[in-house]
Design a protein around this motif. Structure first.
Motif, short mmCIF file in Angstrom:
data_model
loop_
_atom_site.label_atom_id
_atom_site.label_comp_id
_atom_site.label_asym_id
_atom_site.label_seq_id
_atom_site.Cartn_x
_atom_site.Cartn_y
_atom_site.Cartn_z
N GLN A 35 0.82 -1.22 0.00
CA GLN A 35 0.00 0.00 0.00
C GLN A 35 0.85 1.27 0.00
OE1 GLN A 35 0.02 -2.18 2.45
NE2 GLN A 35 0.39 -1.14 4.42
N ALA A 36 2.16 1.12 0.03
CA ALA A 36 3.02 2.32 -0.05
C ALA A 36 2.81 3.00 -1.41
CB ALA A 36 4.49 1.92 0.11
N SER A 37 3.08 4.28 -1.47
CA SER A 37 2.91 5.02 -2.74
C SER A 37 4.03 4.62 -3.71
CB SER A 37 2.99 6.52 -2.47
OG SER A 37 4.34 6.85 -2.12
N ILE A 38 3.88 4.99 -4.97
CA ILE A 38 4.90 4.69 -5.98
C ILE A 38 6.24 5.31 -5.59
CG2 ILE A 38 5.60 5.01 -8.39
CD1 ILE A 38 2.59 4.94 -9.11
N PRO A 39 6.31 6.59 -5.23
CA PRO A 39 7.61 7.15 -4.83
C PRO A 39 8.18 6.45 -3.60
CG PRO A 39 6.08 8.91 -5.35
CD PRO A 39 5.28 7.65 -5.32
N GLU A 40 7.34 6.06 -2.65
CA GLU A 40 7.84 5.38 -1.45
C GLU A 40 8.45 4.04 -1.82
OE1 GLU A 40 4.20 5.32 0.79
OE2 GLU A 40 4.69 7.14 1.93
N LYS A 41 7.82 3.31 -2.72
CA LYS A 41 8.36 2.01 -3.13
C LYS A 41 9.67 2.18 -3.89
CE LYS A 41 4.04 0.78 -4.33
NZ LYS A 41 2.75 0.07 -4.50
N ILE A 42 9.71 3.13 -4.79
CA ILE A 42 10.93 3.35 -5.58
C ILE A 42 12.05 3.85 -4.66
CG2 ILE A 42 11.98 4.69 -7.44
CD1 ILE A 42 9.34 4.50 -8.93
N ASN A 43 11.72 4.72 -3.71
CA ASN A 43 12.74 5.18 -2.76
C ASN A 43 13.31 4.01 -1.95
OD1 ASN A 43 12.79 7.88 -3.42
ND2 ASN A 43 11.17 8.43 -1.97
N ALA A 44 12.43 3.07 -1.57
CA ALA A 44 12.89 1.91 -0.80
C ALA A 44 13.90 1.11 -1.63
CB ALA A 44 11.71 1.04 -0.41
N ILE A 45 13.59 0.88 -2.89
CA ILE A 45 14.50 0.13 -3.76
C ILE A 45 15.81 0.89 -3.96
CG2 ILE A 45 14.83 -0.82 -6.09
CD1 ILE A 45 11.74 -1.20 -6.19
N VAL A 46 15.70 2.18 -4.25
CA VAL A 46 16.90 2.98 -4.57
C VAL A 46 17.78 3.12 -3.34
CG1 VAL A 46 17.68 5.29 -5.21
CG2 VAL A 46 15.84 4.18 -6.50
N GLN A 47 17.17 3.39 -2.18
CA GLN A 47 17.99 3.67 -1.00
C GLN A 47 18.44 2.40 -0.28
OE1 GLN A 47 15.41 6.40 1.12
NE2 GLN A 47 15.74 8.02 -0.38
N LYS A 48 17.56 1.38 -0.22
CA LYS A 48 17.90 0.18 0.56
C LYS A 48 18.61 -0.89 -0.26
CE LYS A 48 13.89 0.52 3.72
NZ LYS A 48 12.66 -0.23 4.14
N ILE A 49 18.47 -0.83 -1.58
CA ILE A 49 19.12 -1.86 -2.42
C ILE A 49 20.23 -1.24 -3.26
CG2 ILE A 49 18.78 -3.54 -4.30
CD1 ILE A 49 17.47 -4.45 -1.72
N TYR A 50 19.93 -0.15 -3.95
CA TYR A 50 20.95 0.40 -4.85
C TYR A 50 22.01 1.20 -4.09
CZ TYR A 50 17.43 -0.59 -8.50
OH TYR A 50 16.49 -1.18 -9.33
N GLY A 51 21.62 1.77 -2.91
CA GLY A 51 22.56 2.63 -2.20
C GLY A 51 22.53 4.06 -2.69
#
Ligand SMILES: Nc1ncnc2c1ncn2[C@@H]1O[C@H](COP(=O)(O)OP(=O)(O)O)[C@@H](O)[C@H]1O
Ligand SMILES: O=COP(=O)(O)O
Length: 560
Positions: free
Chosen positions: A445-461
């Motif tokens: 249920q997170a928003s699109i920016p929240e999901k993309i931020n999670a991937i970018v910050q927690k996985i990509y660095g």
């Protein structure tokens, strides 16, 4: 004497040791009536048979992923196969699930997807070329839909489709840059309606993703119905259901939906099904094949494309919710060569010992280890041993991993088959005993920016995400349509944590640039196109095709 090539090893095995597919099927409890043979060594498993089986909680799922690769790949398929063979040698009921090859890379730069050395699935040439026809079925289904869209426009356009906003592309299972941008419908009123179009490679088609995520024929048809093919003159989405052709498209995929069964050189049963790339699609083999491996074996070993920042993240955040089971262990394939490449060594110099570059490039492996540990799943590093690796390099890499509390196992399945993976298999079995709590990366249920931020910050660095004006408009439209609760499929280069393929190692504080989204409602995710990632790759200056041949007796060379 030169080492035998992959195709030579496979051919020798196919002449001397390969078993009838009925025997392989019987190993996992499948009777002749449960399968549909495609010759003596390939078969599809009937969906009704699979539907009758259930996944026992005692069955273990092992996901094989890797660090960011060199262009040749770092051996995920090879290690997946070798690990399955090693578990079988330890008298475990191991079943493997792999993606099937695309002719794009086969004729291009990557080669096939059947492993390598003495860790291969066979019949190798069959699987890498036309296999059981799934890629051709997907290409036909995709392009039939494209033809039906243009035909609808030709015959009155009752749905008022805006031909400037048709998002459904034609596909071919070929790397062909010349088809990226085309104009169709030329030649006058009876030849169609002129418009700009283009081709993607078949594995980037949403139908590939739908095939890989569908759990039954009715689920397949329901997913196909939801596919958005474009927008009408009021900018409202037009779906396959609106065109009333979901039945026809599903019909074309009725056999492609059935998982393919083959074997390894050591007769380990292997499902090979579905083949999305992990840079432009979700990069995982089908849910049905992975479920089959889980239902018919005690240990299911599967892989996801490219590095853990792509295939594994998409396996965990897109496939796991559909599969209904998360991995019980993760094997992270690392190679000395790719770590030196990430440490700044040129491709031509990777065979020379370079401890300093190995240590520098280790930052890439370290981030992938920590990323996978975020999901709460135990991680084992498999050092896919290349002949050029020195003892000092292997020892250094093991010590660096040990300092992180992670075991790194020198794995030699390419040269030795299952025998070269016994230590890895034992380490994985030990890790499976560890208690763990699975933790998804983001909530649906997170928003699109929240999901993309999670991937970018927690996985990509990375530090932040920038969106084009078009991407921002699309996010607003998606929220209005209720599509924003879908998971995100990041389309990004496989060479870097960033969206710049030249930024190797473990860059920090960088920005990811999302240029546009593609709503794959049938697959059930939103594709975020970053940087300059292409959905129709091109061939390299020296494509593998230049080195291929077949003699009068049908002996193939140059396929790898
Ligand atoms: N240890 C190894 N030594 C030599 N070649 C290898 C080794 N592991 C893999 N390869 C070769 O590298 C290529 C990529 O291997 P593959 O398993 O397909 O990688 P991935 O699945 O990660 O793309 C294949 O041609 C394979 O034969
Ligand atoms: O999607 C890419 O898969 P490989 O890592 O197997 O090349």
């Amino acid at each position: 004497m030169n080492a035998m090539s992959d195709i030579e090893i496979a051919r020798k095995n196919e002449q001397q040791a390969i078993k009838p597919i009925t025997e392989i099927a019987q190993q996992i409890g499948l009777q002749p009536d449960d399968i549909e043979q495609y010759g003596s060594y390939k078969a599809k498993v009937k969906l009704a048979t699979l539907a009758q089986q259930c996944v026992s909680n005692a069955h273990r799922l092992i996901l094989v992923t890797s660090i960011n690769p060199t262009p040749a790949g770092e051996g995920k398929s090879t290690v997946t196969i070798g690990l399955g063979d090693a578990l079988k040698r330890l008298n475990k009921r191991a079943v493997i699930a792999l993606r099937e090859p695309s002719l794009g890379p086969v004729m291009g730069i990557k080669g096939g997807a059947t492993g390598g050395g003495y860790a291969q699935v066979v019949p190798m040439a069959d699987i890498n070329l036309h296999f059981t026809g799934d890629m051709h079925a997907l290409t036909s289904a995709n392009n039939t839909l494209a033809a039906l869209i243009d035909n609808h426009i030709q015959h009155g356009n009752q749905l008022q489709i805006d031909q400037r906003r048709i998002t459904w592309k034609r596909v071919l299972d070929i790397n062909d840059r010349a088809l990226r941008q085309v104009v169709i419908g030329l030649g006058g009123p009876t030849q169609g309606v002129p418009r700009q179009d283009g081709f993607n490679i078949t594995v980037a088609s949403e139908l590939m993703a739908v095939l890989c995520l569908a759990t039954s024929l009715s689920d397949l048809k329901q997913r196909i119905s939801k596919i958005v093919i474009g927008y009408n003159i009021n900018q409202q989405p037009v779906t396959v259901a609106d065109l009333k052709v979901a039945g026809a498209i599903t019909l074309l995929l009725k056999d492609a939906l059935k998982p393919n069964l083959v074997q390894t050189l050591e007769h380990t049963p292997t499902f090979v099904h579905g083949g999305p790339f992990a840079n432009i699609a979700h990069g995982c083999n089908s849910v049905l094949a992975t479920q089959a491996a889980l239902k018919l074996g005690d240990y299911a070993i599967t892989e996801a494309g490219f590095g853990a920042d792509l295939g594994a993240e998409k396996f965990l955040d897109i496939k796991v919710p559909q599969l209904g089971k998360h991995p019980d262990a993760i094997v992270l394939v690392a190679t000395v060569r790719a770590l030196k490449y990430n440490g700044g060594v040129a491709l031509a110099d990777l065979k020379q010992e370079n401890i300093a570059a190995l240590k520098a490039g280790f930052a890439n492996l370290k981030r992938h280890i920590q990323n996978m540990q975020q999901y709460g799943v135990p991680v084992t590093v498999a050092i896919n041993h290349f002949t050029a690796d020195t003892a000092a390099e292997i020892t250094t890499l093991q010590q660096l991993c040990q300092a992180l509390g992670v075991q790194a196992v020198d794995t030699n399945v390419w040269a030795k088959g299952g025998a070269g993976g016994i230590d890895l298999a034992k380490a994985v079995i030990t890790s499976l005993a560890e208690q763990h709590t699975y933790q998804p990366l983001y909530e649906p249920q997170a928003s699109i920016p929240e999901k993309i931020n999670a991937i970018v910050q927690k996985i990509y660095g990375g530090k932040k995400v920038e969106y084009t004006a078009k991407a921002k408009r699309q996010m607003a439209d998606f929220a209005a349509n209720g599509w924003d609760k879908l998971p995100i499929c990041m389309a990004k280069t496989q060479y870097s944590f960033t969206d710049d393929p030249k930024q190797l190692g473990a860059p920090e504080d960088f920005t990811i640039h999302v240029r546009e989204f593609v709503p794959d409602l049938g697959a059930g995710f939103l594709v975020a196109l970053t940087g300059h990632v292409l959905t129709m790759p091109g061939l390299p200056k020296h494509p593998a095709a230049l080195d291929m041949d077949i003699d009068a007796d049908g002996n193939i060379t140059g396929l790898f």
